[in-house]
Design a protein around this motif. Structure first.
Motif, PDB file in Angstrom:
ATOM      1  N   TYR A   1       0.829  -1.201   0.000  1.00  0.00           N
ATOM      2  CA  TYR A   1       0.000   0.000   0.000  1.00  0.00           C
ATOM      3  C   TYR A   1       0.865   1.253   0.000  1.00  0.00           C
ATOM      4  CZ  TYR A   1      -3.859  -3.090   1.312  1.00  0.00           C
ATOM      5  OH  TYR A   1      -4.794  -4.099   1.329  1.00  0.00           O
ATOM      6  N   SER A   2       0.287   2.353  -0.421  1.00  0.00           N
ATOM      7  CA  SER A   2       0.970   3.642  -0.395  1.00  0.00           C
ATOM      8  C   SER A   2      -0.024   4.713   0.034  1.00  0.00           C
ATOM      9  CB  SER A   2       1.534   3.979  -1.779  1.00  0.00           C
ATOM     10  OG  SER A   2       2.021   5.307  -1.815  1.00  0.00           O
ATOM     11  N   ASP A   3       0.425   5.604   0.911  1.00  0.00           N
ATOM     12  CA  ASP A   3      -0.447   6.694   1.356  1.00  0.00           C
ATOM     13  C   ASP A   3      -0.594   7.770   0.283  1.00  0.00           C
ATOM     14  OD1 ASP A   3      -0.812   5.515   3.825  1.00  0.00           O
ATOM     15  OD2 ASP A   3       0.943   6.503   4.705  1.00  0.00           O
ATOM     16  N   ASP A   4       0.341   7.795  -0.642  1.00  0.00           N
ATOM     17  CA  ASP A   4       0.337   8.818  -1.690  1.00  0.00           C
ATOM     18  C   ASP A   4      -0.110   8.191  -3.007  1.00  0.00           C
ATOM     19  OD1 ASP A   4       0.739  11.043  -3.247  1.00  0.00           O
ATOM     20  OD2 ASP A   4       2.908  10.749  -3.442  1.00  0.00           O
ATOM     21  N   ILE A   5      -1.412   8.190  -3.239  1.00  0.00           N
ATOM     22  CA  ILE A   5      -1.968   7.608  -4.457  1.00  0.00           C
ATOM     23  C   ILE A   5      -2.333   8.737  -5.423  1.00  0.00           C
ATOM     24  CG2 ILE A   5      -3.823   6.228  -5.435  1.00  0.00           C
ATOM     25  CD1 ILE A   5      -3.985   4.742  -2.801  1.00  0.00           C
ATOM     26  N   PRO A   6      -1.759   8.750  -6.613  1.00  0.00           N
ATOM     27  CA  PRO A   6      -2.052   9.833  -7.550  1.00  0.00           C
ATOM     28  C   PRO A   6      -3.488   9.747  -8.053  1.00  0.00           C
ATOM     29  CG  PRO A   6      -0.766   8.127  -8.637  1.00  0.00           C
ATOM     30  CD  PRO A   6      -0.813   7.763  -7.182  1.00  0.00           C
ATOM     31  N   PRO A   7      -4.173  10.882  -8.203  1.00  0.00           N
ATOM     32  CA  PRO A   7      -5.540  10.847  -8.737  1.00  0.00           C
ATOM     33  C   PRO A   7      -5.522  10.428 -10.206  1.00  0.00           C
ATOM     34  CG  PRO A   7      -4.745  13.107  -8.595  1.00  0.00           C
ATOM     35  CD  PRO A   7      -3.708  12.253  -7.923  1.00  0.00           C
TER      36      PRO A   7
ATOM     37  N   PHE B   1       1.657   6.371 -13.318  1.00  0.00           N
ATOM     38  CA  PHE B   1       0.396   6.275 -14.053  1.00  0.00           C
ATOM     39  C   PHE B   1      -0.030   4.829 -14.326  1.00  0.00           C
ATOM     40  CE2 PHE B   1      -1.865   6.011 -18.156  1.00  0.00           C
ATOM     41  CZ  PHE B   1      -2.991   6.756 -17.853  1.00  0.00           C
ATOM     42  N   TYR B   2       0.892   3.977 -14.722  1.00  0.00           N
ATOM     43  CA  TYR B   2       0.549   2.598 -15.072  1.00  0.00           C
ATOM     44  C   TYR B   2       0.537   1.655 -13.863  1.00  0.00           C
ATOM     45  CZ  TYR B   2       1.049   3.911 -19.993  1.00  0.00           C
ATOM     46  OH  TYR B   2       0.884   4.501 -21.233  1.00  0.00           O
ATOM     47  N   GLY B   3       1.010   2.121 -12.733  1.00  0.00           N
ATOM     48  CA  GLY B   3       1.035   1.272 -11.545  1.00  0.00           C
ATOM     49  C   GLY B   3      -0.367   0.959 -11.039  1.00  0.00           C
ATOM     50  N   TRP B   4      -0.543  -0.256 -10.571  1.00  0.00           N
ATOM     51  CA  TRP B   4      -1.848  -0.708 -10.046  1.00  0.00           C
ATOM     52  C   TRP B   4      -1.576  -1.520  -8.794  1.00  0.00           C
ATOM     53  CZ3 TRP B   4      -4.584  -5.745 -10.778  1.00  0.00           C
ATOM     54  CH2 TRP B   4      -5.919  -5.671 -10.369  1.00  0.00           C
ATOM     55  N   TRP B   5      -1.917  -0.971  -7.638  1.00  0.00           N
ATOM     56  CA  TRP B   5      -1.512  -1.613  -6.397  1.00  0.00           C
ATOM     57  C   TRP B   5      -2.542  -1.354  -5.291  1.00  0.00           C
ATOM     58  CZ3 TRP B   5       0.355   3.085  -8.096  1.00  0.00           C
ATOM     59  CH2 TRP B   5       0.283   4.156  -7.203  1.00  0.00           C
ATOM     60  N   GLY B   6      -2.310  -1.995  -4.156  1.00  0.00           N
ATOM     61  CA  GLY B   6      -3.171  -1.783  -2.994  1.00  0.00           C
ATOM     62  C   GLY B   6      -4.619  -2.135  -3.286  1.00  0.00           C
ATOM     63  N   ASP B   7      -5.526  -1.222  -2.911  1.00  0.00           N
ATOM     64  CA  ASP B   7      -6.960  -1.445  -3.103  1.00  0.00           C
ATOM     65  C   ASP B   7      -7.512  -0.728  -4.323  1.00  0.00           C
ATOM     66  OD1 ASP B   7      -7.172  -3.043  -0.837  1.00  0.00           O
ATOM     67  OD2 ASP B   7      -7.450  -1.310   0.485  1.00  0.00           O
ATOM     68  N   MET B   8      -6.645  -0.374  -5.270  1.00  0.00           N
ATOM     69  CA  MET B   8      -7.116   0.316  -6.462  1.00  0.00           C
ATOM     70  C   MET B   8      -8.153  -0.531  -7.194  1.00  0.00           C
ATOM     71  SD  MET B   8      -3.795   2.016  -8.296  1.00  0.00           S
ATOM     72  CE  MET B   8      -2.925   3.416  -7.580  1.00  0.00           C
ATOM     73  N   ASP B   9      -9.224   0.114  -7.642  1.00  0.00           N
ATOM     74  CA  ASP B   9     -10.239  -0.578  -8.434  1.00  0.00           C
ATOM     75  C   ASP B   9      -9.747  -0.757  -9.858  1.00  0.00           C
ATOM     76  OD1 ASP B   9     -12.063  -0.773  -6.346  1.00  0.00           O
ATOM     77  OD2 ASP B   9     -12.921   1.203  -6.762  1.00  0.00           O
ATOM     78  N   MET B  10     -10.026  -1.916 -10.421  1.00  0.00           N
ATOM     79  CA  MET B  10      -9.589  -2.219 -11.783  1.00  0.00           C
ATOM     80  C   MET B  10     -10.301  -1.338 -12.808  1.00  0.00           C
ATOM     81  SD  MET B  10      -7.708  -4.087 -13.744  1.00  0.00           S
ATOM     82  CE  MET B  10      -7.606  -4.993 -15.300  1.00  0.00           C
ATOM     83  N   GLY B  11     -11.609  -1.127 -12.617  1.00  0.00           N
ATOM     84  CA  GLY B  11     -12.404  -0.396 -13.605  1.00  0.00           C
ATOM     85  C   GLY B  11     -11.870   0.991 -13.927  1.00  0.00           C
TER      86      GLY B  11
END
Length: 273
Positions: free
Chosen positions: A6-12, A213-223
């Motif tokens: 997880y990361s506390d700094d998630i880009p919008p 931008f292309y990173g997908w991690w933690g609880d990010m939604d796939m959609g």
């Protein structure tokens, strides 16, 4: 305990405008058509391949590779290969940043992924994973012996396996410590001369976008992540770096091997924090 990073700094996620939405719909439709058509061809060829070759797959991995190369073209993501992938049976280990890793690695070489068991039950993705010969494992030390046996059986068939030793995906800017558990499969005497190869995935974000931008991690939604990538007009790129292969007999134990391959992957990572 989950190994998810997880990361506390998630880009919008950047907004997808009207033009981007049209592009996203077109790309999505083409991707879906490509994947379904590729799956049907693969399953048909597998019906012919399996009675002759059993669990060996001399033909169908070419279909997977062709589909993934075409998928990257549809997305508009440029990719290039540095170094040479091993051609014999063996194992590849790579850093894990995104669902796009699957396309990039399959496009670069013909291989079989090692994935956590939960993926087998995911709608759509699980079916594709099973059809393409993915090895499913339970990430639990109590299951280590069983996982080792699975690896050994596939290696005896001449398969080239790829797994993500970090055990989770990150933002693409770093490499987490490699877990050594699954490396135990490569220390049987019959695999003394087997090659292992480290692979670094370097993502370059589209111009003006956050480098994650292309990173997908933690609880990010796939959609939302998928929609954002599909709707980006001018994409970035992926570099797949194949490091010189190593031979198992050159290492005292699995921890030493895991650490060296981890270092190789980290040292070649372009986007470092």
């Amino acid at each position: 305990m989950s190994s998810t990073w997880y990361s506390d700094d998630i880009p919008p996620r950047p907004p997808v405008g009207a033009r981007g939405a049209v592009v996203a719909i077109l790309r999505g439709a083409l991707l879906l058509t490509l994947i379904v058509a590729g799956l049907l061809v693969l399953l048909f060829l597998r019906l012919l391949e399996r009675p002759v070759f059993g669990s060996k797959r001399p033909v169908t991995p070419w279909i997977t590779q062709g589909v993934c190369r075409t998928a990257l073209l549809i997305l508009g993501i440029r990719y290039r290969i540095t170094g040479q992938p091993i051609v014999s049976s063996g194992a590849l280990v790579a850093n894990h940043s995104s669902w796009l890793d699957i396309f990039a690695l399959n496009a670069a070489t013909r291989l079989y992924f090692v994935s956590k068991l939960e993926v087998a039950g995911w709608p759509g993705i699980g079916w594709l994973a099973r059809a393409t010969g993915t090895v499913f494992v339970v990430r639990d030390r109590k299951e280590a012996h069983h996982q080792v046996k699975l690896f050994e059986d596939r290696l005896r068939e001449g398969h080239k396996l790829l797994f993500f030793p970090e055990g989770t995906s990150t933002d693409g800017l770093q490499v987490l410590p490699f877990k050594p558990t699954l490396f135990a499969a490569f220390f049987g005497k019959e695999f003394d001369g087997m090659k292992l190869q480290a692979v670094t995935l370097n993502y370059a974000a589209p111009e003006g976008r956050d480098q994650r931008f292309y990173g997908w991690w933690g609880d990010m939604d796939m959609g939302p992540h998928l929609w954002s990538v599909l709707g980006t007009l001018k994409q970035g790129s992926i570099e797949v770096v194949f490091h010189p292969p190593v031979v198992r007999t050159g290492y005292a134990d699995r921890k030493v091997m895991a650490k060296e391959l981890e270092t190789q992957v980290r040292d070649a990572l372009t986007a470092k924090p």
